[in-house]
Design a protein around this motif. Structure first.
Motif, PDB file in Angstrom:
ATOM      1  N   ALA A 266      39.248  35.516  46.082  1.00  0.00           N
ATOM      2  CA  ALA A 266      38.036  34.821  46.528  1.00  0.00           C
ATOM      3  C   ALA A 266      37.790  35.068  48.010  1.00  0.00           C
ATOM      4  CB  ALA A 266      38.165  33.319  46.252  1.00  0.00           C
ATOM      5  N   LEU A 267      38.862  35.160  48.785  1.00  0.00           N
ATOM      6  CA  LEU A 267      38.742  35.494  50.210  1.00  0.00           C
ATOM      7  C   LEU A 267      38.404  36.976  50.396  1.00  0.00           C
ATOM      8  CD1 LEU A 267      41.793  33.447  51.497  1.00  0.00           C
ATOM      9  CD2 LEU A 267      39.456  33.172  52.348  1.00  0.00           C
ATOM     10  N   ALA A 268      39.061  37.833  49.604  1.00  0.00           N
ATOM     11  CA  ALA A 268      38.853  39.277  49.754  1.00  0.00           C
ATOM     12  C   ALA A 268      37.425  39.694  49.430  1.00  0.00           C
ATOM     13  CB  ALA A 268      39.838  40.031  48.862  1.00  0.00           C
ATOM     14  N   LEU A 288      34.134  36.854  37.567  1.00  0.00           N
ATOM     15  CA  LEU A 288      33.074  37.044  36.579  1.00  0.00           C
ATOM     16  C   LEU A 288      32.216  38.269  36.879  1.00  0.00           C
ATOM     17  CD1 LEU A 288      31.888  33.354  36.078  1.00  0.00           C
ATOM     18  CD2 LEU A 288      33.623  34.641  34.814  1.00  0.00           C
ATOM     19  N   GLU A 289      32.495  38.964  37.990  1.00  0.00           N
ATOM     20  CA  GLU A 289      31.716  40.136  38.353  1.00  0.00           C
ATOM     21  C   GLU A 289      32.420  41.400  37.892  1.00  0.00           C
ATOM     22  OE1 GLU A 289      30.850  40.125  42.498  1.00  0.00           O
ATOM     23  OE2 GLU A 289      29.334  38.554  42.301  1.00  0.00           O
ATOM     24  N   GLN A 437      37.740  40.180  32.177  1.00  0.00           N
ATOM     25  CA  GLN A 437      36.974  39.354  31.240  1.00  0.00           C
ATOM     26  C   GLN A 437      37.891  38.692  30.209  1.00  0.00           C
ATOM     27  OE1 GLN A 437      33.815  38.594  31.634  1.00  0.00           O
ATOM     28  NE2 GLN A 437      33.681  39.912  33.422  1.00  0.00           N
ATOM     29  N   LEU A 438      38.872  39.438  29.718  1.00  0.00           N
ATOM     30  CA  LEU A 438      39.812  38.860  28.757  1.00  0.00           C
ATOM     31  C   LEU A 438      40.604  37.719  29.394  1.00  0.00           C
ATOM     32  CD1 LEU A 438      41.274  42.001  26.952  1.00  0.00           C
ATOM     33  CD2 LEU A 438      39.915  40.192  25.911  1.00  0.00           C
ATOM     34  N   ALA A 461      44.756  41.309  34.101  1.00  0.00           N
ATOM     35  CA  ALA A 461      43.938  40.861  35.232  1.00  0.00           C
ATOM     36  C   ALA A 461      44.701  40.952  36.553  1.00  0.00           C
ATOM     37  CB  ALA A 461      43.470  39.416  34.996  1.00  0.00           C
ATOM     38  N   ASP A 462      45.755  41.748  36.583  1.00  0.00           N
ATOM     39  CA  ASP A 462      46.591  41.847  37.775  1.00  0.00           C
ATOM     40  C   ASP A 462      45.782  42.313  38.979  1.00  0.00           C
ATOM     41  OD1 ASP A 462      49.199  42.091  39.169  1.00  0.00           O
ATOM     42  OD2 ASP A 462      48.649  44.211  39.183  1.00  0.00           O
TER      43      ASP A 462
END
Length: 513
Positions: A266-268, A288-289, A437-438, A461-462
């Protein structure tokens, strides 16, 4: 194909409290009309982690990314009416407490907590804003200290930690840990120490509890500082996210290990929001992007390639294999076939990555592709072997696997670095997008601990793989800038063909398992 990373996989959903798909989380905090901090940030964080957010407003502020210009505290009786209205109707799974303003507000919140006794209480002792503006009257500090024992987790930054103890701010991490231990012992609760105010590139966090509630007194989680001025509302976002996740994990360590990577990203990606002239907000919904480049810095050619990828992504999301993997209802023989074929694919893919390293024009690119090739064999192959060692699966190369690898090998033999990168890229780009997304859907469902493929959904999602994907996109973009028109056309064709193979590879278990 599987992500190339060496990050650990941590269990989720472990604890005595059954997981709730959508924890009901109440934020008791001040309002930030610019949307970056306070209840606005809390509600975004709660939603980002699958919770249902509610809010009782303690204070109204006039603020933006440049600072706080005014604070208005409504009558405390009205705050109590808000709290009673919510708790008399809705079961509350967790409470996050932020800005309280003055002693009367603190006393009213304490009275309400003693009556309602929520299962999870996270207290972010908001005393000073990131801008340096004081948000708590000095006369109210004693009242705030009396509230600390009612919290399950306290999340002060280092200046707030010092103020709570009446000491100078910790100049280093060792001093901060000592202060955290003393505050935890004094309050009989768990303290989250945050290293964001320390100098240097390291940004560790630590859970501290001296009464045996954690597996050890201090649990440190390392982190790297994100170079951005847009950190408005970071503390609010972290504390409310922890309250939400804790409502389903009942494990502070598991909750922190889930929330911290989300906050770092979120910061990056915060710069891409372009909000305000000062310290802007973090990007709560980065997950979500599309994974193409969350900071929005990719070039025109990458955007052209992304247009080729979108139809294949839509097809991938419609596959029975992907839907079954997301829900956990995928038959295990299909998953076993997929992993066995993926292991075979990665063996060939590693050779193609090594070829990219040999053709790369810069040392940075040579090292990147060489490391990626090595990780394919060392990390991912090991993960595949661990799963398949106790489960039957054919080791014969499937037709789709053979076709995909042959396509990549043929492209690598062409001698064009730019075209080879375009062919390689979908295995990064589409995979990172599908993985995000998964994992997001898994989290939204409450991260059920009985999901048979939970460990894999977390690896998909790593963040290390997402970072590698962004770098692969940048390298491809740079290669396209120096390519001829004919070569760029060949890049688009190679990329589109690999995208089609990605879709077919995900669908192969349905056909051949």
């Amino acid at each position: 194909m599987a992500s190339s990373s060496n990050s650990a996989v941590y269990p989720v959903g472990i604890g005595a409290v059954p997981a709730r798909p959508h924890p009901r989380v109440l934020s008791i905090a001040g309002s930030d009309p610019s949307g970056g901090a306070g209840i606005q940030a809390d509600l975004k964080s709660i939603a980002a982690h699958g919770g249902y957010g509610m809010a009782a407003i303690t204070a109204l502020t006039a603020q933006n990314t440049l600072g706080v210009s005014a604070v208005h505290v409504p009558p405390v009786e009205f705050l109590r009416q808000q709290l009673d209205a919510i708790s008399s109707d809705i079961d509350i799974d967790a409470v996050k407490i932020g800005m309280l303003g003055d002693a009367a507000v603190i006393d009213e919140v304490r009275s309400w907590l003693e009556e309602v006794r929520p299962a999870v209480v996270v207290l972010d002792p908001v005393m000073v804003a990131t801008s340096g503006d004081r948000l708590l009257h000095e006369t109210a500090e004693a009242s705030l200290r009396s509230l600390l024992p009612l919290a399950d987790l306290i999340t002060p930054n280092l200046p707030e930690l010092a103020m709570l103890l009446g000491e100078p701010e910790a100049p280093d991490w060792a001093t901060a840990l000592d202060q955290g231990k003393r505050l935890a012992a004094e309050c009989g609760t768990t303290v989250l120490l945050k290293g964001g105010h320390l100098a240097g590139n390291d940004c560790p966090d630590a859970l501290v509890n001296t009464s045996g509630l954690l597996r050890q007194d201090v649990i440190e989680v390392p982190g790297t500082r994100v170079d951005t001025r847009n950190s408005h509302g970071t503390g609010c976002s972290l504390s409310s996210a922890l309250a939400t996740v804790q409502a389903r994990t009942d494990d502070w360590e598991a909750s922190l290990r889930e929330v911290k990577p989300w906050l770092l990203q979120a910061l990056a990606t915060a710069d891409g929001l372009k909000v305000g002239k000062g310290s802007g907000p973090v990007h709560h919904f980065h997950h979500l992007e599309p994974a193409l480049n969350p900071a929005g810095k990719s070039g025109d050619f990458a955007a052209r390639l992304w247009a080729e990828a979108v139809p294949e992504l839509e097809a991938i999301y419609g596959l029975a294999f992907i839907q079954g993997l997301q829900s956990g209802r995928l038959p295990e023989p299909q998953f076993n076939y997929y992993l066995a074929q993926d292991a075979i694919y990665l063996n060939g893919y590693s050779r193609v990555l090594a070829r990219a390293g040999a053709l790369a024009p810069t040392e940075e690119e040579q090292l990147f592709w060489a490391k990626s090739s090595q990780l394919c064999l060392e990390v991912e192959s090991e993960l595949h072997r661990d799963w398949l060692s106790t489960r039957p699966a054919s080791t014969e190369t499937g037709p789709m696997t053979r076709s995909y690898v042959d396509h990549l090998l043929a492209t690598s033999a062409s001698g064009s670095y730019a075209v080879l990168l375009a062919a390689i890229l979908p295995c990064y780009w589409l995979y990172a997008e599908v993985g995000q997304q998964l994992h997001a859907a898994y989290v939204q469902a409450g991260a059920p601990s009985d999901h048979p493929y939970a460990a894999w959904l977390k690896t998909y999602a790593d963040e290390e793989f997402a970072a590698a994907t962004r770098k692969a996109i940048d390298f491809t973009d740079a290669a396209a800038a120096g390519a001829s028109a004919q070569e760029r056309k060949a890049m688009v064709e190679a990329f589109a063909q690999s995208c089609r193979y990605e879709t077919a590879f995900f669908d192969a278990p349905r056909l051949f398992a």
